[in-house]
Design an enzyme around this catalytic site. Structure first.
Site, PDB file in Angstrom:
ATOM      1  N   HIS A  78      -0.909   5.052 -12.739  1.00  0.00           N
ATOM      2  CA  HIS A  78      -0.354   6.042 -13.652  1.00  0.00           C
ATOM      3  C   HIS A  78       1.103   5.712 -13.979  1.00  0.00           C
ATOM      4  O   HIS A  78       1.615   6.126 -15.006  1.00  0.00           O
ATOM      5  CB  HIS A  78      -0.438   7.438 -13.042  1.00  0.00           C
ATOM      6  CG  HIS A  78      -1.799   8.042 -13.144  1.00  0.00           C
ATOM      7  ND1 HIS A  78      -2.882   7.559 -12.449  1.00  0.00           N
ATOM      8  CD2 HIS A  78      -2.267   9.081 -13.882  1.00  0.00           C
ATOM      9  CE1 HIS A  78      -3.943   8.286 -12.747  1.00  0.00           C
ATOM     10  NE2 HIS A  78      -3.603   9.208 -13.613  1.00  0.00           N
TER      11      HIS A  78
HETATM   12  N1  LIG Z   1     -14.022  13.319 -12.002  1.00  0.00           N
HETATM   13  C1  LIG Z   1     -13.991  14.332 -12.886  1.00  0.00           C
HETATM   14  N2  LIG Z   1     -15.155  14.857 -13.351  1.00  0.00           N
HETATM   15  C2  LIG Z   1     -15.147  15.857 -14.250  1.00  0.00           C
HETATM   16  N3  LIG Z   1     -14.034  16.419 -14.728  1.00  0.00           N
HETATM   17  C3  LIG Z   1     -12.855  15.956 -14.302  1.00  0.00           C
HETATM   18  C4  LIG Z   1     -12.760  14.887 -13.367  1.00  0.00           C
HETATM   19  N4  LIG Z   1     -11.447  14.621 -13.145  1.00  0.00           N
HETATM   20  C5  LIG Z   1     -10.754  15.501 -13.923  1.00  0.00           C
HETATM   21  N5  LIG Z   1     -11.599  16.301 -14.608  1.00  0.00           N
HETATM   22  C6  LIG Z   1     -11.246  17.341 -15.595  1.00  0.00           C
HETATM   23  O1  LIG Z   1     -10.044  16.948 -16.248  1.00  0.00           O
HETATM   24  C7  LIG Z   1      -9.081  17.982 -16.173  1.00  0.00           C
HETATM   25  C8  LIG Z   1      -7.688  17.406 -16.043  1.00  0.00           C
HETATM   26  O2  LIG Z   1      -7.387  16.676 -17.200  1.00  0.00           O
HETATM   27  P1  LIG Z   1      -5.957  16.042 -17.460  1.00  0.00           P
HETATM   28  O3  LIG Z   1      -4.906  16.917 -16.883  1.00  0.00           O
HETATM   29  O4  LIG Z   1      -5.873  15.791 -18.914  1.00  0.00           O
HETATM   30  O5  LIG Z   1      -6.028  14.639 -16.688  1.00  0.00           O
HETATM   31  P2  LIG Z   1      -5.257  14.165 -15.361  1.00  0.00           P
HETATM   32  O6  LIG Z   1      -5.977  14.814 -14.217  1.00  0.00           O
HETATM   33  O7  LIG Z   1      -5.390  12.688 -15.355  1.00  0.00           O
HETATM   34  O8  LIG Z   1      -3.841  14.640 -15.456  1.00  0.00           O
HETATM   35  C9  LIG Z   1      -9.494  18.820 -14.974  1.00  0.00           C
HETATM   36  O9  LIG Z   1      -9.077  20.163 -15.131  1.00  0.00           O
HETATM   37  C10 LIG Z   1     -11.015  18.680 -14.938  1.00  0.00           C
HETATM   38  O10 LIG Z   1     -11.644  19.672 -15.710  1.00  0.00           O
END
Ligand SMILES: Nc1ncnc2c1ncn2[C@@H]1O[C@H](COP(=O)(O)OP(=O)(O)O)[C@@H](O)[C@H]1O
Ligand SMILES: [Mg+2]
Lengths: 133, 204
Positions: A15
């Protein structure tokens, strides 16, 4: 490549661009130029995050007919790396493995293994021995 | 399968607008159990799709959905990117393969399963899947659009009681309980915006 099979390539995905680059520096110090190496860190706007397009580019940069081992930090890095491998498409996508290993130690150990000419499966297995799971 | 360009363009704009209006709220949810960027990520994805709206809305529907999915993958930049991207791309691919183009629910189901595979996640893990599955159920039961939107909102609220098993929030373990999942919330907002638009566009 003077008749020998090429060495496995290494890709670092974090990241943070600083971590990705720093890890790549450590790998380079360990394996010199004998291992194809590339990194992708941060999203395409230069912030913390991951970027499937950037990862795809890194895989192509570190491409080796012997395959490429990818090291990732947190969840999104893994999901975006899988996406990038899918975009790479067959037959090359079959020669790319995401390692379930800590990014710094995993990449350095994998590079040491790769620089000795080990096949992808052994590079991956050696790095994954580090993983508690 | 050619959807009316106005319909596709209208849906893109409806999605962009709801995410823009709720971007701070989504960041707030993500700040509680993640890294606080979900609103920014989604906004960036939707704006990138809007920027190519004129071109995309002229494509056959499956191609349009696949293109939108790819743009989301390339621009959201978080875990949500490949998940929403996979959803759209797979709906496109499924619709293309489908003989009966009325069978949208089955295309959606296949696409949701692909998202679950990509995230290695299941219903109950406190993710956007906890909205997607109920939305599919509601659609398969042919509920009216307003009920589908309500079901989506309710399902997002229900993620508060869940313990996160996937994504960053999973690192918090039990401390993730009591907070609505940001991805579930964006998914409910998008569902509501789509339902509202369809309701106005072609009253049932
Ligand atoms: N392995 C996963 N399977 C399904 N949904 C996921 C997974 N990892 C994250 N999410 C979804 O993504 C959302 C977070 O997205 P975002 O904040 O844009 O990405 P990051 O976690 O990389 O910062 C979570 O609230 C969840 O709903
Ligand atoms: Mg986040």
């Amino acid at each position: 490549m003077n008749g020998k099979t090429p060495n496995v390539g290494i890709v670092i995905v974090s990241h943070s661009p600083l971590i990705a680059r720093g890890t790549a520096d450590m790998v380079r110090q360990m394996a010199g130029d004998s291992v194809p190496l590339a990194w992708s860190g941060g999203n395409r706007h230069g912030e913390l995050g991951t970027d499937a397009g950037g990862i795809l580019k890194a895989i192509e940069e570190a491409w080796s007919e012997a395959g490429v081992a990818v090291f990732v930090d947190l969840g999104g890095a893994e999901t975006n790396s899988e996406m990038a491998i899918e975009m790479l498409g067959p037959p090359r996508s079959k020669k790319v493995s995401i390692c379930n290993a800590p990014v710094v130690e995993g990449a350095v150990i994998a590079a040491a293994e790769a620089s000795g000419g080990a096949p992808l499966s052994r590079v991956v297995a050696t790095a994954e021995e580090l993983s508690p799971r | 399968m050619q959807a009316e360009p106005v319909l596709v363009a209208g849906l893109i704009e409806a999605c962009r607008a709801t995410i823009a209006a709720n971007s701070d709220h989504l960041c707030g949810l993500d700040r509680a159990i993640g890294d606080g960027d979900h609103g920014t990520n989604m906004r960036r994805g939707c704006e990138a799709v809007s920027a190519e709206e004129a071109f995309v809305s002229l494509l056959p529907l499956p191609d349009a959905l696949e293109k939108i999915g790819l743009t989301l993958v390339m621009n959201i930049g978080g875990a949500a990117g490949p998940l929403y991207g996979t959803l759209l791309m797979e709906i496109g691919r499924e619709l293309r393969a489908l003989d009966d183009k009325q069978d949208f629910p089955s295309a959606l189901k296949q696409a949701i399963d692909a998202v679950a595979r990509r995230g290695r996640s299941h219903a109950g893990d406190k993710t956007l899947l906890d909205v997607l599955y109920p939305v599919h159920d509601a659609l398969a039961h042919r509920l009216p659009l307003t009920d589908i939107a309500r079901q989506a909102a309710l399902s997002a609220e229900l993620t508060a009681a869940m313990k996160a098993m996937r994504g960053r929030a999973a690192y918090l373990g039990d401390r993730s309980i009591g907070h609505v999942d940001p991805g579930a919330s964006s998914c409910a907002l998008l569902t509501a915006a789509i339902c509202r638009y369809l309701e106005e566009y072609r009253p049932v």
